[in-house]
Design a protein around this motif. Structure first.
Motif, PDB file in Angstrom:
ATOM      1  N   GLN A 155      -4.740  -7.904   1.902  1.00  0.00           N
ATOM      2  CA  GLN A 155      -5.560  -7.217   1.296  1.00  0.00           C
ATOM      3  C   GLN A 155      -5.060  -6.402  -0.796  1.00  0.00           C
ATOM      4  O   GLN A 155      -5.149  -5.759  -1.788  1.00  0.00           O
ATOM      5  CB  GLN A 155      -5.401  -5.401   1.251  1.00  0.00           C
ATOM      6  N   ASN A 177      -8.566   4.227   1.840  1.00  0.00           N
ATOM      7  CA  ASN A 177      -7.387   2.994   2.711  1.00  0.00           C
ATOM      8  C   ASN A 177      -6.996   3.142   4.151  1.00  0.00           C
ATOM      9  O   ASN A 177      -6.121   4.518   3.897  1.00  0.00           O
ATOM     10  CB  ASN A 177      -6.444   2.355   2.030  1.00  0.00           C
ATOM     11  N   ASP A 179      -5.226   1.906   6.901  1.00  0.00           N
ATOM     12  CA  ASP A 179      -4.226   1.688   6.661  1.00  0.00           C
ATOM     13  C   ASP A 179      -3.045   2.330   7.154  1.00  0.00           C
ATOM     14  O   ASP A 179      -2.363   3.282   6.634  1.00  0.00           O
ATOM     15  CB  ASP A 179      -3.853   0.756   4.746  1.00  0.00           C
ATOM     16  N   ASP A 183       0.500  -0.143   0.742  1.00  0.00           N
ATOM     17  CA  ASP A 183      -0.102  -0.830   0.432  1.00  0.00           C
ATOM     18  C   ASP A 183       0.205  -0.341  -1.452  1.00  0.00           C
ATOM     19  O   ASP A 183      -0.090  -0.716  -2.687  1.00  0.00           O
ATOM     20  CB  ASP A 183      -1.349  -1.230   0.085  1.00  0.00           C
ATOM     21  N   ASP A 270      -8.282  -2.166   6.546  1.00  0.00           N
ATOM     22  CA  ASP A 270      -7.161  -2.832   7.015  1.00  0.00           C
ATOM     23  C   ASP A 270      -6.765  -3.253   7.993  1.00  0.00           C
ATOM     24  O   ASP A 270      -6.788  -2.302   9.101  1.00  0.00           O
ATOM     25  CB  ASP A 270      -6.216  -3.225   6.194  1.00  0.00           C
ATOM     26  N   ALA A 273      -4.485  -2.079  10.825  1.00  0.00           N
ATOM     27  CA  ALA A 273      -4.592  -0.195  11.502  1.00  0.00           C
ATOM     28  C   ALA A 273      -5.208  -0.837  12.598  1.00  0.00           C
ATOM     29  O   ALA A 273      -4.576   0.311  13.739  1.00  0.00           O
ATOM     30  CB  ALA A 273      -5.342   0.516  10.769  1.00  0.00           C
TER      31      ALA A 273
END
Length: 344
Positions: A155, A177, A179, A183, A270, A273
């Motif tokens: 990512q 996102n 996720d 991040d 992502d 997840a």
């Protein structure tokens, strides 16, 4: 357009398993011939979506994660070309551009000791080089009026995807996102866990929504950083929605699209997840695959969605007997995204 290894007719023939009475995606997808200008071909193509691979895991290694994300592209594209071309989803809506040429960067990354601090610094330099190629190529695709579908890779490539889209649009863009991790870590050096922070600080990312953060893995420092920018950064947690039932999944999607959907935005998925999906950090809890597919469809319907980026899938780190499952999952997400855009 530099540093692209184009997906060729020979690649397509090798990957597509043709069967009598069936029409596969690989028999209908569009390609760009070797002698043709990529940008001009993109502009003249009637395909809406452009498939691009980034087969690297230097960003994951720079974050001291388990490598393997470099293999997601090959797994995914082999699955995608063997999907059925039918009334539900048509292969000619997709142009397979190919993959960014990270061959030398990936080879070098594989020789560096990621457990060593100096080694991780070297890996970050490799990530910075990849960033430039990603940003340039995404900018060209978006300028040509197409919607990139980007298969990573780590990512860390969110940064180049956001930057390239922002440069093409001539203004900062938003991002959502999906996720468990924000991040949004400090700007010490480039790796897979701070792409959004770099894009934010450099003015390419305007509003940012993180959907489904794991409370147990959100550091105090990152949460405090997010609090500084409450007008531009929002999030919810997995526990708020799935465990304590304080919030509802569909209502949160509506709130999120209200926050980021009025301007061009990137849709980031992502795969870490999702429970039991191979990645540098695997989890045994989280929203289901069906929820992720609903998420992609919901945001894919927005007129302002500028790209889809699927990252962190590592086929060899998942089910040992069925490594192809990662490619199949990515293919489902890609077609869910395509189906969300109605043909006009």
């Amino acid at each position: 357009m530099e540093n692209i290894i184009r997906f060729t007719a020979a690649d397509l023939l090798k990957c597509t398993n043709q069967r009598s009475g069936e029409i596969k995606f690989g028999e209908r997808v569009q390609l760009i011939p070797a002698e043709t200008s990529v940008y001009e071909a993109l502009k003249s193509s009637d395909a809406e979506f452009v498939l691009l691979g980034i087969p690297e895991d230097a960003g994951v290694r720079a974050n001291n994660g388990r490598p393997g994300a470099a293999l997601a592209w090959e797994s995914a594209v082999q699955t995608i070309v063997n999907l059925q071309h039918n009334k539900f989803c048509k292969g000619n809506r997709l142009l397979i551009l190919g993959r960014i040429d990270v061959t030398e960067s990936q080879k070098l990354a594989e020789t560096i000791d990621q457990s060593d601090k100096e080694g991780r610094k070297e890996l970050s330099k490799i990530v910075e080089k990849i960033d430039k190629d990603v940003a340039y190529i995404i900018c060209q695709i978006v300028k040509a009026g197409k919607v990139p579908i980007i298969i990573g890779g780590g990512q860390n490539n969110a940064y180049g995807s956001i930057k390239g889209t922002s440069l093409a649009k001539g203004k900062p863009v938003n991002a959502i996102n999906y996720d468990p991790y924000p991040d949004f870590r400090v700007l010490d050096r480039r790796h897979s866990s701070n792409g959004f922070m770099y894009a934010f600080e450099e003015g390419f990312l305007k509003n940012y929504f993180i959907f489904g953060v794991f409370e147990n893995y959100a550091s105090k420092g990152v949460i405090e950083t997010i609090k500084k920018y409450t007008e531009r950064i929002r999030y919810n947690t997995y526990e708020q929605i799935a465990i304590r039932k304080e919030k509802h999944f569909s209502e949160e999607m509506a709130l999120a699209v209200g926050f980021i959907g009025d301007d061009p935005f990137g849709l980031e998925i992502d795969l870490e997840a999702l429970p039991n999906v191979g990645g540098s950090i695997m989890t045994n809890t989280g929203f289901s695959i069906e929820k992720a597919r609903q998420f992609v469809h919901y945001f894919g319907e927005s007129k302002n969605v500028a790209y889809l980026h699927i990252s962190e899938g590592a086929p060899q780190l998942g089910d040992e007997k069925n490594p192809q499952l990662t490619g199949r999952l990515i293919a489902h997400l890609v077609t869910d995204f395509m189906k969300a855009k109605k043909v006009v």
